[in-house]
Design a protein around this motif. Structure first.
Motif, PDB file in Angstrom:
ATOM      1  N   GLU A 199       0.481  -1.178   0.008  1.00  0.00           N
ATOM      2  CA  GLU A 199       0.329  -0.005  -0.007  1.00  0.00           C
ATOM      3  C   GLU A 199       1.107   1.161   0.153  1.00  0.00           C
ATOM      4  O   GLU A 199       0.181   2.589  -0.867  1.00  0.00           O
ATOM      5  N   MET A 200       1.732   1.261   0.575  1.00  0.00           N
ATOM      6  CA  MET A 200       2.896   2.314   0.949  1.00  0.00           C
ATOM      7  C   MET A 200       3.361   2.462  -0.794  1.00  0.00           C
ATOM      8  O   MET A 200       3.374   3.909  -0.664  1.00  0.00           O
ATOM      9  N   VAL A 201       3.338   1.849  -1.140  1.00  0.00           N
ATOM     10  CA  VAL A 201       3.820   2.081  -3.237  1.00  0.00           C
ATOM     11  C   VAL A 201       2.784   2.854  -3.044  1.00  0.00           C
ATOM     12  O   VAL A 201       3.454   4.196  -4.093  1.00  0.00           O
ATOM     13  N   TYR A 202       1.030   2.988  -3.453  1.00  0.00           N
ATOM     14  CA  TYR A 202       0.570   3.826  -3.652  1.00  0.00           C
ATOM     15  C   TYR A 202       0.743   5.067  -3.308  1.00  0.00           C
ATOM     16  O   TYR A 202       1.046   5.987  -3.918  1.00  0.00           O
ATOM     17  N   ASP A 203       1.016   5.246  -2.000  1.00  0.00           N
ATOM     18  CA  ASP A 203       1.312   6.704  -1.375  1.00  0.00           C
ATOM     19  C   ASP A 203       2.312   7.457  -1.467  1.00  0.00           C
ATOM     20  O   ASP A 203       1.866   8.530  -2.066  1.00  0.00           O
TER      21      ASP A 203
END
Length: 372
Positions: A199-203
């Protein structure tokens, strides 16, 4: 459900064309692999002017999220609203070139009142716009046109159209979904990419864009731009003649005319739709109301591509089982087409889109009588 299929069966080519509709998730994958947030930005070379539209139109409305294009040839008759995908590229995907235009094919099929959502590239002040923002403006557009409308959703414009039809069932007379990802429990490359990236990649992608997702940057981190064969498959024609060369150049220009997405909207799509599968699971809230797909009773037409590895045919056709439309009023067709070929392909426009136009014009009362 009556399913019309060509003789060609899916699969088998082994091509991995990196279809532009995959861009948000492919971009995230490459970000994860290459630490995208450490890379320097590189500007995209763009033409001074955008590519011209194929079909003459006026702008019916100027909204925060879109320009509503009015391609109508008459002021009377049943209106159709084409909901273009809001992804990397412009809504020109629905009006690409003569013989490769959804708008033109519907007109040729006798649909005289046609409107198109021309989505805006996200500016910094649009970064907090959400899915609700786009549903709200879609509702304003429908009210301007005059409900009920025939809603034609392309790819990601398909799930948006489905949500709208569930939220405002009385405002949609008939619903057409073309290559639309809805039930992400059905396996696809799109679903895999969405689930596999942390999820951090999208953030980080949103943070790098200052609250938006940069279309220019995504184009530059693309692993493999569509090559000649990929474009020929999308347009479904030989590109070696003079006309084909012009189409190839036009496609290349269209591919560089990118759109930015609002960060809030993008993260909702990634998390709520593609990772959590909320629409198909029945736990999506739109404009303050829990969405029940069974509330959709409108006649439905589904179009799928047999060679579509972005939204496989089995996924595109699975939507029929989620809604409340009587089976007698569900029509479906599968074409030997890649994902982009569903919207741009000459063969698809010669075969499938005339059937859609005819279905939109048909009086379905005889079907009701037979099913009674």
């Amino acid at each position: 459900m009556a399913v019309e299929k060509s003789s060609q069966q899916p699969g088998g080519t082994g091509r991995d064309p990196d279809d532009p509709m995959l861009w948000p998730f492919a971009a995230a994958r490459f970000a994860m692999d290459a630490c995208l947030w450490w890379l320097e930005r590189r500007p995209v070379e763009q033409a001074e002017d955008e590519l011209p539209w194929t079909t003459p139109a006026t702008v019916a409305l100027e909204l925060a999220t879109m320009r509503l294009r009015d391609c109508s040839r008459t002021r009377s008759g049943q209106p159709a609203l084409v909901c273009a995908p809001y992804a990397l590229h412009r809504a020109l995907i629905a009006d690409f070139a003569p013989g490769h235009s959804v708008v033109q094919s519907l007109q040729d099929g006798g649909i005289d009142r046609i409107y198109l959502t021309d989505w805006r590239s996200a500016s910094p002040d649009m970064r907090y716009l959400s899915i609700d923002s786009y549903l709200s403006d879609l509702n304003v557009a429908v009210d301007e046109i005059g409900a009920p409308v025939d809603l034609v959703g392309l790819c990601q414009g398909g799930w948006l159209s489905l949500l709208y039809a569930a939220r405002y069932p009385a405002k949609v007379r008939r619903l057409v979904l073309v290559g639309a990802p809805v039930d992400l429990s059905v396996e696809s490359r799109l679903a895999q990419l969405a689930r596999n990236a942390p999820e951090m990649v999208y953030d980080q992608l949103v943070a790098r864009g200052g609250g938006n997702v940069s279309g220019e940057e995504m184009l530059h981190v693309w692993s493999k731009a569509p090559d000649h064969n990929d474009i020929a498959a999308a347009l479904q024609r030989d590109l070696s003649d003079k006309e084909g060369t012009a189409l190839l150049e036009r496609f290349d220009r269209w591919n560089t005319e990118t759109l930015n997405l609002p960060g809030a909207y993008y993260l909702q799509i990634v998390n709520w739709i593609f990772r959590e599968n909320r629409i198909a699971a029945g736990n999506f809230t739109a404009l303050g109301r829990a969405i029940e797909l069974k509330d959709i009773k409108a006649p439905l037409f589904l179009l799928a591509g047999l060679d579509d590895d972005v939204v496989p045919a089995v996924q595109a056709l699975a939507t029929a089982s989620l809604i409340g439309t009587q089976p007698a009023f569900v029509a479906a067709a599968s074409e030997p087409s890649t994902h982009l070929g569903l919207f741009m392909g000459a063969r698809t426009h010669a075969h499938a889109w005339p059937r859609i136009a005819e279905w939109l014009r048909d009086d379905l009362s005889s079907v009701l009588a037979r099913s009674a």
